[in-house]
Design a protein around this motif. Structure first.
Motif, mmCIF file in Angstrom:
data_model
loop_
_atom_site.group_PDB
_atom_site.id
_atom_site.type_symbol
_atom_site.label_atom_id
_atom_site.label_comp_id
_atom_site.label_asym_id
_atom_site.label_seq_id
_atom_site.Cartn_x
_atom_site.Cartn_y
_atom_site.Cartn_z
ATOM 1 N N ILE A 1 2.199 -11.481 -22.250
ATOM 2 C CA ILE A 1 2.266 -12.249 -23.493
ATOM 3 C C ILE A 1 3.712 -12.628 -23.799
ATOM 4 N N GLU A 2 4.635 -11.680 -23.613
ATOM 5 C CA GLU A 2 6.063 -11.970 -23.839
ATOM 6 C C GLU A 2 6.563 -13.070 -22.913
ATOM 7 N N CYS A 3 5.971 -13.170 -21.730
ATOM 8 C CA CYS A 3 6.365 -14.203 -20.758
ATOM 9 C C CYS A 3 5.550 -15.484 -20.911
ATOM 10 N N SER A 4 4.742 -15.572 -21.967
ATOM 11 C CA SER A 4 3.881 -16.741 -22.221
ATOM 12 C C SER A 4 2.878 -16.984 -21.098
ATOM 13 N N VAL A 5 2.386 -15.889 -20.536
ATOM 14 C CA VAL A 5 1.360 -15.967 -19.501
ATOM 15 C C VAL A 5 0.096 -15.334 -20.065
ATOM 16 N N PRO A 6 -0.986 -16.097 -20.150
ATOM 17 C CA PRO A 6 -2.211 -15.533 -20.732
ATOM 18 C C PRO A 6 -2.905 -14.542 -19.795
ATOM 19 N N HIS A 7 -3.733 -13.711 -20.390
ATOM 20 C CA HIS A 7 -4.590 -12.811 -19.617
ATOM 21 C C HIS A 7 -5.815 -13.596 -19.156
ATOM 22 N N GLY A 8 -6.464 -13.088 -18.131
ATOM 23 C CA GLY A 8 -7.731 -13.662 -17.699
ATOM 24 C C GLY A 8 -7.637 -14.921 -16.863
ATOM 25 N N LEU A 9 -6.477 -15.178 -16.272
ATOM 26 C CA LEU A 9 -6.351 -16.368 -15.430
ATOM 27 C C LEU A 9 -7.148 -16.218 -14.144
ATOM 28 N N LYS A 10 -7.716 -17.319 -13.700
ATOM 29 C CA LYS A 10 -8.373 -17.370 -12.397
ATOM 30 C C LYS A 10 -7.344 -17.880 -11.383
ATOM 31 N N VAL A 11 -7.671 -17.754 -10.115
ATOM 32 C CA VAL A 11 -6.741 -18.176 -9.056
ATOM 33 C C VAL A 11 -6.256 -19.601 -9.294
ATOM 34 N N ASN A 12 -7.167 -20.508 -9.591
ATOM 35 C CA ASN A 12 -6.795 -21.924 -9.749
ATOM 36 C C ASN A 12 -5.962 -22.189 -10.992
ATOM 37 N N ASP A 13 -5.872 -21.227 -11.903
ATOM 38 C CA ASP A 13 -5.061 -21.387 -13.112
ATOM 39 C C ASP A 13 -3.596 -20.991 -12.893
ATOM 40 N N LEU A 14 -3.303 -20.343 -11.777
ATOM 41 C CA LEU A 14 -1.963 -19.784 -11.570
ATOM 42 C C LEU A 14 -0.880 -20.828 -11.346
ATOM 43 N N SER A 15 -1.249 -22.022 -10.922
ATOM 44 C CA SER A 15 -0.228 -23.017 -10.569
ATOM 45 C C SER A 15 0.722 -23.315 -11.727
ATOM 46 N N HIS A 16 0.242 -23.218 -12.948
ATOM 47 C CA HIS A 16 1.084 -23.490 -14.116
ATOM 48 C C HIS A 16 2.105 -22.377 -14.362
ATOM 49 N N TYR A 17 1.932 -21.250 -13.687
ATOM 50 C CA TYR A 17 2.779 -20.084 -13.945
ATOM 51 C C TYR A 17 3.574 -19.678 -12.710
ATOM 52 N N LEU A 18 3.640 -20.570 -11.732
ATOM 53 C CA LEU A 18 4.445 -20.360 -10.528
ATOM 54 C C LEU A 18 5.395 -21.540 -10.385
ATOM 55 N N ARG A 19 6.625 -21.240 -10.013
ATOM 56 C CA ARG A 19 7.566 -22.340 -9.788
ATOM 57 C C ARG A 19 8.339 -22.067 -8.512
ATOM 58 N N ALA A 20 9.119 -23.018 -8.099
ATOM 59 C CA ALA A 20 9.924 -22.909 -6.874
ATOM 60 C C ALA A 20 9.062 -22.498 -5.689
#
Length: 144
Positions: free
Chosen positions: A88-107
């Motif tokens: 939550i502190e990192c603005s990453v929600p709980h309950g993400l599915k594999v296909n939802d991770l792209s918004h939370y990965l960079r570089a």
């Protein structure tokens, strides 16, 4: 893929040069750049290109497996009672599915180094001080 396809990227303050192929490699966790990392003012080699082709081919075969491994790392953090608030502190929600991770990965890169080491590299938003590394060794992905 040819060496002439790769373009030298502005190095900024880095003590090495990076050559990138403009064409991105797609996956369920986002698009990946193909990079050849060399010493400053040194051109990439044909051996590096051969390694890059091998890395891309293996990535294309195993990208669902790698995406699941990234998701497993996310779930480990998400399910840790002591660390749940960290997401939550990192603005990453709980309950993400594999296909939802792209918004939370960079570089996201597929990188070949001068010593011909080959890695899949990502920086997760939930741990920006570190990275996710998967080395390709003997046709197997090794978590680092």
């Amino acid at each position: 893929m040819k060496l002439s396809d790769f373009e030298l990227v502005d190095r900024g303050h880095e003590p090495f040069d990076v050559w990138e192929q403009p064409q991105l490699i797609g996956s369920s966790i986002g698009d990946f750049k193909v990079q050849l990392q060399v010493e400053m003012n040194v051109a990439p080699t044909d051996q590096m290109l051969t390694a890059a082709k091998r890395l891309v081919a293996k990535f294309n075969v195993d990208k669902a497996i790698l995406a699941q491994r990234v998701h497993d790392r996310y779930l480990t953090l998400s399910n840790d009672v002591g660390l749940k608030d960290w997401l939550i502190e990192c603005s990453v929600p709980h309950g993400l599915k594999v296909n939802d991770l792209s918004h939370y990965l960079r570089a996201r890169t597929l990188t070949v180094f001068m010593d011909l080491n080959m890695v899949v590299f990502m920086i997760p938003k939930w741990d920006e001080e570190h990275c996710l590394l998967f080395d390709l060794e003997d046709d197997e992905w090794i978590d680092r």
